[in-house]
Write an enzyme that holds these catalytic residues in place. Structure first.
Site, short mmCIF file in Angstrom:
data_model
loop_
_atom_site.label_atom_id
_atom_site.label_comp_id
_atom_site.label_asym_id
_atom_site.label_seq_id
_atom_site.Cartn_x
_atom_site.Cartn_y
_atom_site.Cartn_z
N GLU A 1 -43.12 -17.52 -44.07
CA GLU A 1 -42.10 -18.17 -43.35
C GLU A 1 -41.74 -19.61 -44.14
OE1 GLU A 1 -43.83 -20.25 -39.93
OE2 GLU A 1 -42.07 -20.37 -38.79
N LYS B 1 -37.37 -15.83 -34.67
CA LYS B 1 -38.78 -16.42 -34.05
C LYS B 1 -38.71 -16.86 -32.74
CE LYS B 1 -42.29 -19.94 -35.25
NZ LYS B 1 -42.70 -20.96 -36.22
N CYS C 1 -45.29 -16.70 -37.66
CA CYS C 1 -46.37 -17.74 -37.38
C CYS C 1 -46.98 -17.99 -35.92
CB CYS C 1 -45.69 -19.21 -37.87
SG CYS C 1 -46.80 -20.49 -38.27
#
Ligand SMILES: *[C@@H]1O[C@H](CO)[C@@H](O)[C@H](O)[C@H]1NC(C)=O
Ligand SMILES: *[C@@H]1O[C@H](CO)[C@@H](O)[C@H](O)[C@H]1NC(C)=O
Ligand SMILES: *[C@@H]1O[C@H](CO)[C@@H](O)[C@H](O)[C@H]1NC(C)=O
Length: 517
Positions: free
Chosen positions: A78, A181, A214
């Site tokens: 990321e 995300k 993440c």
């Protein structure tokens, strides 16, 4: 907080036997990202591109090295191309509008002229094509608002979306997946997508993979949604700040892969100042990982490993049903969704009081900002129990070294909602080495230990999503010797013959169904 700076790669656990035709070679790259030193100052597209090409040059070198080792898929972290800490406006030079691969087929390397302002997409596509591998990278996407199906009332005031985005290219450069995300972590430059996306892509060598980024890994959407749909190979670009004793990168990566019974391809950023390191290729039976230690040169690290295909359809074992994918065959007949049982019915199945060891004095100490109830491990061998409300953890232990043990350990239990830097409901059982000889130091960050024990750690959880881990001294993972799960929600982790001193043994239960309560 502390910094880790040395590195090692340890294929730490037993190899599973698998046929050549049901395995593939995966690679992840821990990248020391070249940062924009002034991320809050807007810059021109030309300067932003010049900055990103420096990181992409490193991606290209690593793709060449991965390909030499036979990698069929390569994952980058990321924020690895642009960096962090932009504002909504200062990131503008870094944005590209990424077409939706579900709407159109586009190979940016083969057709560079279809869209302007797509230099990063083109470069990534050409790297995938040149080195003949699937490539996963993370970049910043700009989308007009409203997008096709959403109401315009959701639009940000400046009438466009900015997303933290994974992109995937096939080995001939085709853009095959785009994932925005969902669970942002203090990312001023980006929007949460109006609807949680559940994105997968299929490969000819290993079947289906799912995409997360993440912080997503801690939440139901999209991570558990993917798992429930039978996706057993997850790709996890991350920029994760380490936090012992429960959420160090490799510790939670290992724990998640085991708890969800999936493969996890995890690529982190390397940045000592931000305490970021820890990447790996995890299957339920193996782990190939890297965690830098203090004093190591601050540099990237490529990991490559051959792993078995877990996609049940690809393997030809028939359809993936939700139950088969759930944790533990024995539990699938119980339990709606994410809980085994409800308070009350769970209480009945707790270990009878008569088997409980004599009560030990408990104390409360903060661990990862949560108030854990602890008991000390102060015998050579013993059986202990500690509860937080009706949630109880038990430990049977026996120290290996009979000599003078100087290190203090405690068993902790926590049931409640974590609320600092994110909100998520937990039930956790953990054995930790305390930072010094005072009970009040139990729960603080510790990185090294000498004491070894044989133990069984168990709890009865009101969730099937319990992530087990054994972390030994200096960030070494051990594969738990045995994990047992039963229909009443009991999870028991047995471990013996440790090779390193024990830092943390943990059963980390996520109570997704309570997150919004
Ligand atoms: C980003 O901001 C955080 C918090 O303000 C700070 O701690 C961190 O050092 C910054 N990172 C970079 C790369 O500038
Ligand atoms: C994990 O998946 C494998 C199939 O790949 C299955 O045989 C095994 O029982 C599963 N383990 C658990 C704990 O669900
Ligand atoms: C642990 O070590 C003991 C003594 O060497 C041995 O008898 C036992 O089989 C080992 N246990 C495991 C699970 O390896």
């Amino acid at each position: 907080m502390f910094l880790f700076v040395a590195l090692f790669v340890i294929p730490c656990v037993g190899q599973t036997a698998f046929a050549v035709d049901s395995s593939y070679v995966a690679a992840v790259y821990e990248h020391k990202v070249i940062l924009n030193p002034e991320p809050r100052v807007p810059l021109s597209r030309r300067d932003a591109l010049q900055h990103m090409q420096k990181n992409l040059d490193i991606y290209e070198e690593q793709a060449a090295l991965a390909a030499q080792q036979g990698a069929q898929i390569l994952v980058f972290p990321e924020d690895g191309i642009h960096g962090f800490n932009y504002t909504r406006s200062s990131i503008s030079g870094y944005l590209e509008t990424i077409p939706d691969p579900q709407e159109e087929r586009w190979n940016p390397c083969a057709e560079p002229d279809r869209y302007s302002n797509t230099e990063v997409l083109q470069r990534l596509s050409c790297i995938a094509r040149r080195y003949n591998l699937y490539l996963v990278a993370n970049m910043a996407d700009l989308q007009p608002c409203p997008m096709k199906t959403e109401p315009s009332s959701l639009c940000p005031p400046d009438k466009h979306w900015q997303f933290n985005t994974n992109v995937v290219f096939s080995s001939d450069g085709l853009l095959v997946a785009r994932y925005h995300k969902h669970n942002l972590y203090f990312e001023e430059a980006f929007n949460t997508p109006p609807q949680a996306e559940v994105i997968t892509f299929d490969t000819p060598f290993a079947g289906r993979f799912g995409l997360i980024v993440c912080f997503d890994i801690l939440f139901h959407n999209p991570t558990i949604t993917l798992v429930k749909r039978g996706v057993r190979q997850l790709i996890f670009p991350t920029a994760w700040m380490n936090q012992l004793p429960l959420l160090d990168t490799i510790q939670f990566q290992r724990a998640f892969s085991l708890g969800a019974n999936v493969t996890l391809l995890a690529a982190n950023i390397r940045d000592d100042r931000l305490i970021m390191t820890g990447s790996g290729i995890y299957t339920p039976d193996s782990a190939t990982y890297h965690h830098a230690m203090r004093g190591d040169p601050e540099e990237g690290r490529l990991l490559v490993a051959r792993v078995p295909v877990l996609d049940p359809l690809w393997v030809g074992q028939g359809g993936a049903t939700e139950e088969r994918m759930s944790l533990g065959e024995t539990t699938s007949s119980v339990a709606a969704d994410s809980s085994y049982c409800h308070r009350g019915s769970c209480a009945d199945s707790r270990p009878p009081a008569s088997t409980d060891p004599s009560p030990h004095p408990t104390f409360t100490s903060s661990m990862m900002y949560d108030p854990f109830n602890f008991v000390l491990l102060d015998e050579t061998e013993d059986e202990l129990r500690v509860c937080d409300g009706t949630f109880c953890c038990r430990l049977q232990y026996k120290w290996k070294s009979q000599g003078q043990r100087k290190e203090l350990y405690a068993l902790g239990a926590f049931a409640g909602t974590h609320t600092v830097n994110g909100r998520y409901a937990l039930q956790v059982c953990a054995v930790v080495r305390c930072a010094d000889s005072e009970a009040s130091s139990c729960g603080q960050e510790v990185e090294e230990a000498e004491s070894k024990m044989d133990f069984v750690l168990e709890g009865i959880f009101e969730t099937r999503y319990v992530h087990p881990s054994v972390l030994a001294s200096r960030l070494v993972l051990e594969q738990p010797e045995k994990l047992d799960k039963t229909a009443d929600g009991r999870v028991a982790m047995k471990h013996s013959n440790m090779t390193g001193g024990l830092v943390t043994a943990c059963l980390y239960g996520r109570m997704y169904h309570l997150d919004n309560k």
